[in-house]
Scaffold this active site. Structure first.
Site, PDB file in Angstrom:
ATOM      1  N   TYR A 101       0.830  -1.208   0.000  1.00 34.00           N
ATOM      2  CA  TYR A 101       0.000   0.000   0.000  1.00 34.00           C
ATOM      3  C   TYR A 101       0.863   1.256   0.000  1.00 34.00           C
ATOM      4  O   TYR A 101       0.476   2.277  -0.575  1.00 34.00           O
ATOM      5  CB  TYR A 101      -0.954  -0.014   1.195  1.00 34.00           C
ATOM      6  CG  TYR A 101      -2.081  -0.997   1.011  1.00 34.00           C
ATOM      7  CD1 TYR A 101      -3.202  -0.668   0.254  1.00 34.00           C
ATOM      8  CD2 TYR A 101      -2.015  -2.275   1.564  1.00 34.00           C
ATOM      9  CE1 TYR A 101      -4.226  -1.573   0.063  1.00 34.00           C
ATOM     10  CE2 TYR A 101      -3.033  -3.192   1.373  1.00 34.00           C
ATOM     11  CZ  TYR A 101      -4.138  -2.831   0.621  1.00 34.00           C
ATOM     12  OH  TYR A 101      -5.155  -3.732   0.413  1.00 34.00           O
ATOM     13  N   GLU A 108      -7.733  -7.430   5.494  1.00 33.33           N
ATOM     14  CA  GLU A 108      -6.879  -8.505   4.970  1.00 33.33           C
ATOM     15  C   GLU A 108      -6.146  -9.237   6.088  1.00 33.33           C
ATOM     16  O   GLU A 108      -6.002 -10.465   6.037  1.00 33.33           O
ATOM     17  CB  GLU A 108      -5.916  -7.919   3.943  1.00 33.33           C
ATOM     18  CG  GLU A 108      -6.633  -7.565   2.638  1.00 33.33           C
ATOM     19  CD  GLU A 108      -5.985  -6.454   1.846  1.00 33.33           C
ATOM     20  OE1 GLU A 108      -4.772  -6.202   2.046  1.00 33.33           O
ATOM     21  OE2 GLU A 108      -6.677  -5.815   1.027  1.00 33.33           O
TER      22      GLU A 108
END
Length: 394
Positions: free
Chosen positions: A95, A137
């Site tokens: 990310y 996640e």
């Protein structure tokens, strides 16, 4: 923390994103792959060539910008994407890379509009979104790891069986190298497979639906050989180069498309290789002696491309389930279960009032099927679907 002003600033950039369209995402991917080529393995390069990945990213960014003050409307999309990310074993560092190149893309393509205030608002907005995905996640990873036979990250498996199901589809059965149990999964979910071979330009990860009921020992996927203008790198590799005894790495089963027992009739509707999750559902319903009506409807080009034909007929006839198959260009077969042309839902016996409908196949097919079912009076909340490849809405 996002302030009201931050939200207003980000939402105000939505028209700019719409105007920029795919130019923004094309620039983003080119920039990221140039500076961080190591992430190519977690992006399907075939989808890059067709543009599907770019479209999916653009739509996601735009939807986020437009709904920053009402993220609840994105819940379904977030869940679907988070499950797909988990099958790549996406980590927080990924990310950071994506966020950096997204911000730099805005700066390079919109130098006048991307002021300090806009940059600061987008930085905070991106961190909020990344946090949502990272937390979900991690929850998926922890749940997978905690299961009997579960694991985190990749695990070595050996191919123990390879069988052609039709002209284009082959089934692959994998057993763990450590011979320990493997985690169960919900019928309809998929598994991530990683291929690291010198014949491929990059390490590649793909997701394939599990096509059998869970057994605690092995996993079966059934893969279509993707031909055409942009042949599938991994699907062709599996068909041509992966042999019994070879090793691969698998990521734990995941996916937000699965059968949920509503104690009601069900209709499993598929086209082409979209029958793979339906096959898992069908095998599961047979194993548990599902007490409600099951309608199995499948469309494919012809008899040669009809996968699991004998097994499906056996299961449906044994359980007195409704079976209907549509061949688009093959009128030679006179079996009573075979119809010709495109699916005509008005000819099908369907549980319109109380059934749950599961769809899988090409996007155009599913959009057509959903529209037809809605027109017949099926509630949208009872229509569930699976998209192969990048996230998309019907």
């Amino acid at each position: 923390m996002l302030t009201k002003t931050d939200i207003e600033i980000v939402k105000s950039t939505a028209p700019l994103l719409e105007q920029g369209g795919s130019l923004i995402t094309t620039h983003f991917y080119e920039r990221m792959f140039k500076h961080n080529p190591e992430v190519k393995g977690i992006f399907n390069m075939s989808n890059q060539l067709t543009g599907r990945q770019r479209v999916a990213l653009f739509e996601a960014i735009l939807a986020y910008a437009q709904n920053l003050d009402n993220l609840a409307v994105l819940k379904q999309a977030v869940e679907r994407i988070a499950n797909k990310h988990a099958s790549f074993y996406i980590q927080p560092a990924h990310y950071d890379i994506v966020g950096h190149h997204l911000i730099e893309t805005f700066r390079e393509l919109l130098p006048e509009q991307f002021t300090t205030d806009v940059e600061n608002a987008w930085l905070k907005a991106y961190q909020v979104l990344a946090g949502v995905f990272i937390n979900r996640e991690e929850q998926i990873y922890s749940e997978n790891e905690a299961q009997i036979g579960g694991w985190r990250g990749k695990r070595a498996f050996k191919l123990i069986s390879k069988n052609a199901e039709s002209q284009l589809v082959t089934s692959f059965v994998f057993e763990p190298v450590d011979l320990n149990p493997v985690a169960d999964y919900l019928p309809g979910q998929y598994i991530g497979i990683e291929i690291d071979d010198a014949r491929l330009a990059n390490t590649e990860i793909r997701q394939y639906s599990l096509s059998d009921k869970a057994n605690g020992k092995t996993y079966r996927i059934s893969v279509k050989r993707e031909l055409g203008e942009h042949p599938g790198q991994v699907s062709n590799y599996l068909h041509d180069n992966l042999n019994v005894g070879d090793l691969v790495d698998l990521y734990a089963p995941t996916g937000d498309f699965f059968f949920t027992d509503q104690q009601a009739p069900i209709a499993l509707i598929s086209a082409g290789v979209g029958l793979t999750p339906m096959q898992a559902m069908l095998e599961n319903k047979h194993a548990i002696k599902y007490p409600h009506p099951v309608h199995y409807i499948h469309a494919c080009e012809n008899q040669a491309q009809h996968s699991f034909a004998e097994r499906t007929e056996t299961l449906c006839h044994h359980n007195n389930w409704h079976l209907s198959t549509w061949y688009r260009d093959d009128k030679s077969n006179t079996n009573n279960d075979i119809k010709h042309g495109f699916i005509d839902f008005s000819q099908e016996s369907l549980p319109i009032e109380n059934g749950h409908f599961y769809l899988c196949g090409p996007l155009q097919f599913m959009a057509f099927a959903k529209s037809e079912l809605l027109g017949l009076g099926v509630a949208a909340t009872r229509i569930h679907y699976e998209v192969f490849g990048p996230h998309a809405n019907l």
